[in-house]
Every structure is written in C-alpha cells, then in structure tokens.
Scaffold this motif. Structure first.
Motif, PDB file in Angstrom:
ATOM      1  N   ASN A 151       0.714  -1.323  -0.069  1.00 49.20           N
ATOM      2  CA  ASN A 151      -0.036  -0.026  -0.074  1.00 49.20           C
ATOM      3  C   ASN A 151       0.723   1.052  -0.037  1.00 49.20           C
ATOM      4  OD1 ASN A 151      -2.468  -1.405   0.158  1.00 49.20           O
ATOM      5  ND2 ASN A 151      -2.151  -2.042   2.431  1.00 49.20           N
ATOM      6  N   MET A 152       0.390   2.299  -0.673  1.00 53.64           N
ATOM      7  CA  MET A 152       1.218   3.465  -0.843  1.00 53.64           C
ATOM      8  C   MET A 152       0.742   4.728  -0.149  1.00 53.64           C
ATOM      9  SD  MET A 152       2.499   3.245  -4.762  1.00 53.64           S
ATOM     10  CE  MET A 152       0.765   3.475  -5.534  1.00 53.64           C
ATOM     11  N   ARG A 153       1.392   5.657   0.261  1.00 57.34           N
ATOM     12  CA  ARG A 153       1.375   6.938   0.749  1.00 57.34           C
ATOM     13  C   ARG A 153       1.236   7.836  -0.531  1.00 57.34           C
ATOM     14  NH1 ARG A 153       4.090   8.405   6.293  1.00 57.34           N
ATOM     15  NH2 ARG A 153       2.296   6.647   6.918  1.00 57.34           N
ATOM     16  N   ILE A 154      -0.026   8.521  -0.726  1.00 56.29           N
ATOM     17  CA  ILE A 154      -0.233   9.327  -1.861  1.00 56.29           C
ATOM     18  C   ILE A 154      -0.462  10.979  -1.574  1.00 56.29           C
ATOM     19  CG2 ILE A 154      -1.236   9.705  -4.264  1.00 56.29           C
ATOM     20  CD1 ILE A 154      -2.136   6.539  -3.863  1.00 56.29           C
ATOM     21  N   ALA A 155       0.414  11.674  -1.844  1.00 52.02           N
ATOM     22  CA  ALA A 155       0.297  13.263  -1.827  1.00 52.02           C
ATOM     23  C   ALA A 155      -0.525  13.716  -2.870  1.00 52.02           C
ATOM     24  CB  ALA A 155       1.500  13.900  -1.230  1.00 52.02           C
ATOM     25  N   ILE A 156      -1.574  14.410  -2.502  1.00 51.67           N
ATOM     26  CA  ILE A 156      -2.417  15.068  -3.575  1.00 51.67           C
ATOM     27  C   ILE A 156      -2.674  16.489  -3.371  1.00 51.67           C
ATOM     28  CG2 ILE A 156      -4.667  14.857  -4.943  1.00 51.67           C
ATOM     29  CD1 ILE A 156      -4.924  11.989  -3.906  1.00 51.67           C
ATOM     30  N   ASP A 157      -2.504  17.323  -4.316  1.00 46.17           N
ATOM     31  CA  ASP A 157      -2.787  18.786  -4.218  1.00 46.17           C
ATOM     32  C   ASP A 157      -4.176  19.089  -4.247  1.00 46.17           C
ATOM     33  OD1 ASP A 157      -2.319  21.806  -4.176  1.00 46.17           O
ATOM     34  OD2 ASP A 157      -2.484  21.437  -6.718  1.00 46.17           O
ATOM     35  N   ILE A 158      -4.752  20.103  -4.024  1.00 48.40           N
ATOM     36  CA  ILE A 158      -6.008  20.426  -4.175  1.00 48.40           C
ATOM     37  C   ILE A 158      -6.465  21.140  -5.437  1.00 48.40           C
ATOM     38  CG2 ILE A 158      -8.242  21.848  -3.010  1.00 48.40           C
ATOM     39  CD1 ILE A 158      -6.903  21.410  -0.322  1.00 48.40           C
ATOM     40  N   ASP A 159      -6.042  22.474  -5.429  1.00 44.16           N
ATOM     41  CA  ASP A 159      -6.363  23.318  -6.658  1.00 44.16           C
ATOM     42  C   ASP A 159      -5.945  22.989  -7.961  1.00 44.16           C
ATOM     43  OD1 ASP A 159      -7.799  25.616  -5.193  1.00 44.16           O
ATOM     44  OD2 ASP A 159      -5.837  25.864  -4.252  1.00 44.16           O
ATOM     45  N   ASP A 160      -6.818  22.585  -8.617  1.00 41.43           N
ATOM     46  CA  ASP A 160      -6.493  21.979  -9.910  1.00 41.43           C
ATOM     47  C   ASP A 160      -5.895  20.600 -10.227  1.00 41.43           C
ATOM     48  OD1 ASP A 160      -7.376  24.318 -11.588  1.00 41.43           O
ATOM     49  OD2 ASP A 160      -5.492  25.220 -10.895  1.00 41.43           O
ATOM     50  N   CYS A 161      -6.246  19.937  -9.070  1.00 42.81           N
ATOM     51  CA  CYS A 161      -6.089  18.513  -8.747  1.00 42.81           C
ATOM     52  C   CYS A 161      -7.440  17.835  -8.607  1.00 42.81           C
ATOM     53  CB  CYS A 161      -4.885  18.164  -8.051  1.00 42.81           C
ATOM     54  SG  CYS A 161      -3.172  18.294  -8.867  1.00 42.81           S
ATOM     55  N   LEU A 162      -7.893  18.276  -7.414  1.00 42.77           N
ATOM     56  CA  LEU A 162      -9.341  17.869  -6.909  1.00 42.77           C
ATOM     57  C   LEU A 162     -10.325  18.917  -7.308  1.00 42.77           C
ATOM     58  CD1 LEU A 162      -8.222  17.106  -3.060  1.00 42.77           C
ATOM     59  CD2 LEU A 162      -8.820  15.247  -5.159  1.00 42.77           C
ATOM     60  N   THR A 163      -9.767  20.058  -7.820  1.00 43.83           N
ATOM     61  CA  THR A 163     -10.787  21.102  -7.951  1.00 43.83           C
ATOM     62  C   THR A 163     -10.866  21.730  -9.589  1.00 43.83           C
ATOM     63  OG1 THR A 163      -9.481  23.033  -7.465  1.00 43.83           O
ATOM     64  CG2 THR A 163     -10.601  21.717  -5.607  1.00 43.83           C
ATOM     65  N   ASN A 164     -11.539  22.632  -9.782  1.00 42.70           N
ATOM     66  CA  ASN A 164     -11.739  23.299 -11.204  1.00 42.70           C
ATOM     67  C   ASN A 164     -11.392  24.846 -10.896  1.00 42.70           C
ATOM     68  OD1 ASN A 164     -13.710  24.316  -9.620  1.00 42.70           O
ATOM     69  ND2 ASN A 164     -15.302  24.845 -11.195  1.00 42.70           N
ATOM     70  N   THR A 165     -10.084  24.960 -10.254  1.00 44.01           N
ATOM     71  CA  THR A 165      -9.759  26.330  -9.582  1.00 44.01           C
ATOM     72  C   THR A 165      -9.512  27.038 -10.862  1.00 44.01           C
ATOM     73  OG1 THR A 165      -8.876  25.397  -7.536  1.00 44.01           O
ATOM     74  CG2 THR A 165      -8.220  27.908  -8.059  1.00 44.01           C
ATOM     75  N   CYS A 166      -8.683  26.542 -11.659  1.00 40.60           N
ATOM     76  CA  CYS A 166      -8.086  27.298 -12.745  1.00 40.60           C
ATOM     77  C   CYS A 166      -9.251  27.866 -13.839  1.00 40.60           C
ATOM     78  CB  CYS A 166      -7.271  26.452 -13.846  1.00 40.60           C
ATOM     79  SG  CYS A 166      -6.376  27.181 -14.997  1.00 40.60           S
ATOM     80  N   CYS A 200      -4.881  13.096 -17.519  1.00 40.95           N
ATOM     81  CA  CYS A 200      -5.856  14.452 -17.728  1.00 40.95           C
ATOM     82  C   CYS A 200      -6.969  14.270 -17.085  1.00 40.95           C
ATOM     83  CB  CYS A 200      -6.150  14.363 -19.139  1.00 40.95           C
ATOM     84  SG  CYS A 200      -4.813  14.456 -20.193  1.00 40.95           S
ATOM     85  N   CYS A 201      -7.369  13.146 -16.048  1.00 40.81           N
ATOM     86  CA  CYS A 201      -8.639  12.850 -15.417  1.00 40.81           C
ATOM     87  C   CYS A 201      -8.284  11.852 -14.533  1.00 40.81           C
ATOM     88  CB  CYS A 201      -9.814  12.469 -16.337  1.00 40.81           C
ATOM     89  SG  CYS A 201      -9.330  10.802 -17.230  1.00 40.81           S
ATOM     90  N   TRP A 202      -9.266  11.891 -13.434  1.00 40.37           N
ATOM     91  CA  TRP A 202      -9.065  10.736 -12.354  1.00 40.37           C
ATOM     92  C   TRP A 202      -9.037   9.505 -12.729  1.00 40.37           C
ATOM     93  CZ3 TRP A 202      -6.642  11.265  -7.984  1.00 40.37           C
ATOM     94  CH2 TRP A 202      -6.459  12.594  -7.436  1.00 40.37           C
ATOM     95  N   PRO A 203      -9.875   8.911 -13.436  1.00 39.08           N
ATOM     96  CA  PRO A 203      -9.591   7.521 -14.019  1.00 39.08           C
ATOM     97  C   PRO A 203      -8.242   7.237 -14.617  1.00 39.08           C
ATOM     98  CG  PRO A 203     -11.877   8.405 -14.405  1.00 39.08           C
ATOM     99  CD  PRO A 203     -11.102   9.329 -14.207  1.00 39.08           C
ATOM    100  N   GLU A 204      -7.676   8.184 -15.240  1.00 38.16           N
ATOM    101  CA  GLU A 204      -6.331   8.258 -15.675  1.00 38.16           C
ATOM    102  C   GLU A 204      -5.493   8.107 -14.678  1.00 38.16           C
ATOM    103  OE1 GLU A 204      -3.464   9.408 -19.306  1.00 38.16           O
ATOM    104  OE2 GLU A 204      -5.010  10.725 -18.790  1.00 38.16           O
ATOM    105  N   VAL A 205      -5.513   8.876 -13.831  1.00 34.34           N
ATOM    106  CA  VAL A 205      -4.863   9.115 -12.445  1.00 34.34           C
ATOM    107  C   VAL A 205      -4.800   7.665 -11.746  1.00 34.34           C
ATOM    108  CG1 VAL A 205      -4.458  10.123 -10.202  1.00 34.34           C
ATOM    109  CG2 VAL A 205      -4.672  11.560 -12.143  1.00 34.34           C
ATOM    110  N   TYR A 206      -6.015   7.142 -11.649  1.00 34.62           N
ATOM    111  CA  TYR A 206      -5.887   5.932 -10.942  1.00 34.62           C
ATOM    112  C   TYR A 206      -5.005   4.683 -11.627  1.00 34.62           C
ATOM    113  CZ  TYR A 206      -7.828   1.554  -8.909  1.00 34.62           C
ATOM    114  OH  TYR A 206      -7.888   0.328  -8.275  1.00 34.62           O
ATOM    115  N   ASP A 207      -5.009   4.840 -12.987  1.00 35.97           N
ATOM    116  CA  ASP A 207      -4.354   3.840 -13.883  1.00 35.97           C
ATOM    117  C   ASP A 207      -2.899   4.228 -13.534  1.00 35.97           C
ATOM    118  OD1 ASP A 207      -6.604   2.551 -14.402  1.00 35.97           O
ATOM    119  OD2 ASP A 207      -6.607   3.417 -16.585  1.00 35.97           O
ATOM    120  N   LYS A 208      -2.361   5.462 -13.576  1.00 32.66           N
ATOM    121  CA  LYS A 208      -0.956   5.890 -13.418  1.00 32.66           C
ATOM    122  C   LYS A 208      -0.797   5.461 -11.975  1.00 32.66           C
ATOM    123  CE  LYS A 208      -0.401   7.453 -17.660  1.00 32.66           C
ATOM    124  NZ  LYS A 208      -0.221   8.964 -17.767  1.00 32.66           N
TER     125      LYS A 208
END
Length: 222
Positions: free
Chosen positions: A22-37, A203-211
C-alpha cells in the motif's frame, strides 16, 4: 527438505507482501481535486471587462507562479483577490473534478493513505486549513490527513515517506522528482512542457488511478 520448504514459503510470502504494497499518496487541492483554474479565468475575465472595458488585451493568469495577474499594479491585484475570494465563498464557485471523490475513496478502500497537501496560504484564505477542510467535507471527499501552507512539497513527501505526489504545478513536481519521488502531473496548458523520467501525465481521475497502479508495479519491482 524442511529448510527448502521454509525458504519457498518465505519467498512466496515476501512476493505476496510486495504485490500487496500500500502506498502513501500526496495530492494537491487546486486544479487536481478542483476546477480552480476555470474559476481564475472566469473571475479575471469579468473583472477586466468591468474595470478595463477599453483594454483589448484581456489579462488573465498565465500560470500559478506569475507574480501578478493583471500587470497593472500590486494594489489592483490585491483588490481583485478580495473580490474573487468573496465570489468563491458566497457562490461556492470551486467544484470537485469529475470522479475525484470516487477515485480517492477507492484508493482508501484499497488500503492506500491519502495525504492532501496544498500550498494554500492564510493570506488569501484567512485560515487555509479550516477552509480546505470545510470544502473537502462539503463534497464528501475522504482522506487520511490534510496539510496546508506547504511551499516545498518535495521535502514534505520525503519527510512523510510519500510514494507519489499528484500536482499540477511544475515547481512542486520538480521538487518531488529531484528527491527521487514519482509524480503524476494533472495536465494543464501551463505544465505541458514539464518532462521528467519520474513524472507521469494524466488528464482525468480515472487516468490518474491507472497511473497510480502503473507506478505501484514499478515500485514493487524496484
């Protein structure tokens, strides 16, 4: 024979544990979880239209590292941020990216740790930790721990033993890559040029999951 059997069992057990890492994954908020841009572009455009209707060049944010947004004056930038923050809070403009909540929950269910780490500071947000926490709760986004006001995410990942950093800012991606940490850059026009052997683009969260699963296999082999 007994020693040979024990050796085989130990090897199989180690292999199984590696595959189950199992991994420890660090994730940014703005423009990763959100539409901030998108919010930045829209609010900047409206501000320019209202305050500089004769200016044919609509001054918009180029990237997250731009020292100013409008290049008019520091005073106008400050005034804009007050205006934008009011809209962001009152109209709840910042929304989650599609499937962000679902993918994070899936990663947690699989046993991974999710560290939300953002460069959000108190100057703009007032209390960046509380505002970020309220937003995550509002949209039902679960995680392991939340960290704000971080300007060196490479050192953060090293200190907290994170396997992956997911971010859109090339500065933070490079910080992590320089410390031999895998990254996933959430694609945007301003980070398209960033290249590194340890960086993977999505480019999207399903692709993030695969990566994430691709990186997990590489780490397991290594």
């Amino acid at each position: 024979k007994i020693r040979k059997i024990i050796s085989i069992v130990l090897v199989l057990n180690l292999t199984f544990n590696k595959e189950k890492k199992n991994m420890r994954i660090a994730i940014d908020i703005d423009d990763c979880l959100t539409n901030t841009c998108e919010v930045d572009f829209a609010t900047c455009y409206i501000w320019n239209r209202q305050h500089h209707p004769e200016d044919k060049k609509q001054r918009l944010p180029i990237n997250h590292n731009a020292p100013t947004i409008f290049e008019y004056s520091k005073e106008e930038d400050d005034a804009f941020y007050i205006y934008q923050r009011k809209l962001v809070i009152e109209q709840d403009l910042i929304k989650p990216k599609i499937y962000a909540r679902e993918i994070l929950q899936k990663l947690l269910d699989e046993g991974h740790e999710i560290y939300i780490v953002t460069g959000r500071g108190d100057l703009y947000w007032g209390n960046s930790y509380n505002e970020s926490k309220k937003w995550l709760e509002r949209y039902g986004i679960n995680y392991t721990a939340l960290f704000t006001n971080y300007s060196d995410k490479g050192s953060f990942c090293k200190e907290h033993k994170c396997d992956i950093l997911i971010d859109d800012n090339e500065k933070y991606l490079k910080q992590a890559n320089d410390k031999n940490i895998h990254t996933i850059s959430f694609w945007a026009c301003y980070n398209d040029f960033y290249k590194h052997p340890l960086n993977h683009v999505a480019c999207c969260w399903p692709e993030v999951y695969d990566k994430i699963n691709f990186i997990k296999q590489k780490i397991t082999i290594e």
